[in-house]
Design an enzyme around this catalytic site. Structure first.
Site, mmCIF file in Angstrom:
data_model
loop_
_atom_site.group_PDB
_atom_site.id
_atom_site.type_symbol
_atom_site.label_atom_id
_atom_site.label_comp_id
_atom_site.label_asym_id
_atom_site.label_seq_id
_atom_site.Cartn_x
_atom_site.Cartn_y
_atom_site.Cartn_z
ATOM 1 N NE ARG A 1 6.281 -0.425 2.657
ATOM 2 C CZ ARG A 1 6.012 -0.628 4.058
ATOM 3 N NH1 ARG A 1 6.261 0.317 5.003
ATOM 4 N NH2 ARG A 1 5.291 -1.623 4.670
ATOM 5 C CD GLU B 1 0.437 -4.678 2.775
ATOM 6 O OE1 GLU B 1 -0.935 -4.806 2.937
ATOM 7 O OE2 GLU B 1 1.461 -4.563 3.498
ATOM 8 C CG ASN C 1 1.519 -0.654 3.159
ATOM 9 O OD1 ASN C 1 1.287 -1.174 3.680
ATOM 10 N ND2 ASN C 1 2.490 -0.968 2.170
ATOM 11 C CB SER D 1 6.622 2.314 9.605
ATOM 12 O OG SER D 1 6.420 1.006 9.586
ATOM 13 C CE LYS E 1 -3.847 -6.102 3.104
ATOM 14 N NZ LYS E 1 -3.661 -4.790 4.142
ATOM 15 C CE LYS F 1 -2.003 -10.123 1.336
ATOM 16 N NZ LYS F 1 -1.271 -9.170 0.535
ATOM 17 C CD GLU G 1 -3.185 -1.838 5.486
ATOM 18 O OE1 GLU G 1 -2.212 -2.106 5.209
ATOM 19 O OE2 GLU G 1 -4.255 -1.837 4.668
ATOM 20 N N GLY G 2 -0.682 -3.512 9.481
ATOM 21 C CA GLY G 2 0.172 -3.657 10.519
ATOM 22 C C GLY G 2 0.794 -5.070 10.679
ATOM 23 N NE ARG H 1 8.476 -4.819 4.770
ATOM 24 C CZ ARG H 1 7.222 -4.710 4.773
ATOM 25 N NH1 ARG H 1 6.512 -4.505 5.747
ATOM 26 N NH2 ARG H 1 6.465 -4.886 3.726
#
Length: 574
Positions: free
Chosen positions: A220, A236, A238, A243, A403, A463, A467-468, A549
């Site tokens: 993603r 970024e 992913n 998800s 990253k 950064k 992740e998450g 989002r």
């Protein structure tokens, strides 16, 4: 008043003030001391449903001039045009006027009921309630305006990002080299690299015996519109546990339902502006293609999950679709449970407890240190990597999404190393934000950008290799970490410094736990991609749906699962 608006400008260096102001339709250029910190008070971005005007602060990167332009007020309309000077932002910040509070109450409750009835849910995760208890996912009651041209551009470029991930992952020498500094400072990165190294002999032996590697990427790529530059920039990329794809498809259906019920009301919203979202079909189809590529009779999909996963219902949609569309069984296992599996067969076969062959291991965990509390979980990850199953992702794909790799790819000639020179590569580069290495804080270029970040921390984000959600450093925390690195000397190789992307705020209706609130919000678009390779043969490379989002404008982080954002849909503006 309605016909005259001002933006006031104050120079924030001690002892400096300015009584200058700029009215709508006027331009003002100020020559500033070097360095200067600038604060622009924008009352026009405050709570207003109609976004009466738009202010741009355009700073020349190397100059000492600040140009403030104020646009005339605009009337919001579903047919708001794209402004070329803003790189495709809608000229009206909102696409439609929000309804009254009474109407919003009805809309929000309709949305909550629909979500609960149609599987747009997450685990309740409260002490004293059953593990199976659910609640509607955090959601936006109405869709968010987004420029159609930018949306289509992100969809079109996703197969190219898929190719880039695969090319980077296949160059393991590059991965080890570019991540060496981060690995010295970050144990988690070092352990992932160790899995890559330790699994190499087994992978090479399988290839020599004629068993091709099967790599599945469900990626993603996340983007934000950036008002200061007028750009459309990648946040970024992913490459593990991407998800909310299935719940995002449910959001599209929810918003079509809500918008359809607004026909004839005071809110003029066009359902045709809500684009189709294929994630609910495309993602399980990619997993099924990997099962077919593996070819083991009766092979299943093992989904590696976190214990107590609150977002299990997004994952369960994938399981449901795999069964109903393809007749494929999905087995949920934690990494701890995977550690108890029997040794691999002579051909690298991975078998479950009852002897059922595994065709695909799909990771929805394994992206954070907490997923590996003991050596047993790392042993399980190595066992999977050494096996002949299709992996989503391989450890090399996971490392390609770090990253540090993102930052390095933005350097001169690096993307071209993997994709060659040409218009596609040049176009890819237009999505890159400012990204800087912190490997050596004493290097002249690094020292210069660190000085800028210390002077103006709100323009940057720090950064780590995580992740998450909830891991990035902003403001005072960013300054403290940079100062700590400077005091110690050397570098901060486990971090990268990134330009902070500043999207346009819009008024949104955020719904959590049945309660709604109107707030100034910022939105982020994510585009899913599916890429499947067996040996040298690319079997699948496609865009695979999207995610939006939306978070409060006051929030730095933007993860839904981490509690910062809600699920949304794009309302496309021409």
């Amino acid at each position: 008043g309605a016909g005259h608006r001002q933006a006031s400008i104050q120079l924030c260096e001690p002892g400096l003030t300015s009584g200058e102001s700029v009215s709508q339709g006027d331009d003002l250029t100020l020559t500033l001391p070097e360095p200067a910190r600038i604060s622009v008070d924008l009352p026009l971005r405050c709570a207003s449903k109609h976004a009466p005007s738009l202010v741009q602060a355009l700073r020349q990167p190397q100059g000492r001039h600040l140009r403030i332009s104020m646009a005339a007020p605009v009337s919001p309309s579903p047919s708001a045009v794209l402004s070329p000077s803003l790189g495709g932002l809608p000229a009206g910040m909102d696409s439609y006027s929000l309804p009254s509070d009474a109407e919003l109450e009805d809309i929000a409750q309709d949305a909550v009921v629909w979500a609960s009835q149609h599987g747009l849910v997450v685990g309740l995760s409260q002490q004293g309630v059953p593990d199976q208890a659910v609640i509607h996912a955090p959601l936006a009651a109405l869709p968010v305006a987004f420029p159609r041209a930018r949306f289509l551009q992100a969809k079109a470029v996703q197969p190219l990002f898929n190719r880039l991930v695969d090319a980077v992952a296949r160059d393991e020498e590059y991965l080890e080299s570019v991540l060496a500094g981060a690995a010295r400072s970050d144990t988690f990165t070092a352990q992932l690299l160790e899995v890559l190294r330790q699994s190499r002999p087994a992978r090479q032996a399988l290839a020599a015996a004629g068993t091709d590697e099967i790599a599945l990427g469900i990626h993603r790529s996340d983007y934000m519109l950036d008002v200061p530059s007028g750009g459309f920039l990648q946040v970024e990329l992913n490459t593990i546990a991407s998800s909310f794809g299935c719940l995002s498809s449910r959001m599209t259906s929810l918003h079509r339902y809500v918008v359809g019920r607004l026909a004839g009301s005071s809110v003029q919203v066009d359902p045709a502006r809500l684009p189709d979202n294929s994630a609910l079909e495309a993602l399980p189809d990619a997993l099924a293609a990997a099962v077919k590529a593996h070819g083991a009779p009766g092979g299943c999909v093992v989904m590696v999950v976190q214990p107590g996963e609150r977002n299990a219902y997004d994952q369960q949609w994938l399981q449901h679709q795999l069964w109903t569309r393809h007749g494929l069984r999905t087995i949920r296992r934690s990494l701890s449970q995977m550690a108890a599996l029997r040794p691999l067969g002579s051909g690298g076969e991975l078998l479950l407890e009852g002897g059922q062959p595994v065709s695909v291991v799909y990771f929805r965990a394994g992206y954070a240190p907490n997923d590996y509390p003991t050596d047993a979980e790392w042993a399980a990850r190595l066992l999977i990597e050494q096996s002949n199953v299709a992996k989503c992702p391989t450890v090399a794909y996971q490392l390609a999404g770090t990253k540090k790799v993102q930052q390095d790819l933005a350097g001169p000639g690096v993307v071209e190393r993997f994709l060659g020179h040409g218009p596609e590569t040049a176009m890819l580069r237009t999505f890159f934000a400012g990204l800087w290495s912190l490997d050596d804080l004493k290097a002249p270029d690094t020292a210069q950008i660190v000085a800028q970040a210390l002077a103006d921390p709100e323009a940057f984000v720090l950064k780590p290799q995580r992740e998450g959600g909830g891991n990035n450093l902003y403001g005072d925390e960013l300054v403290a970490q940079l100062k700590e690195g400077l005091a110690v000397g050397g570098g901060l190789p486990a971090f990268i410094l990134m330009q902070r992307i500043l999207p346009p705020p819009q008024r949104g209706v955020l719904v959590r736990a049945g309660a709604w609130a109107v707030a100034d919000t910022l939105s982020e678009l994510g585009v899913y991609g599916a890429f499947l390779r067996r040996g040298q043969e690319v079997l699948l490379n496609t865009e695979a749906g999207h995610l939006v989002r939306t978070k409060r404008a006051s929030s730095n982080e933007g993860g839904v699962a981490a509690g910062f954002a809600v699920l949304d849909s794009p309302y496309l503006m021409d």
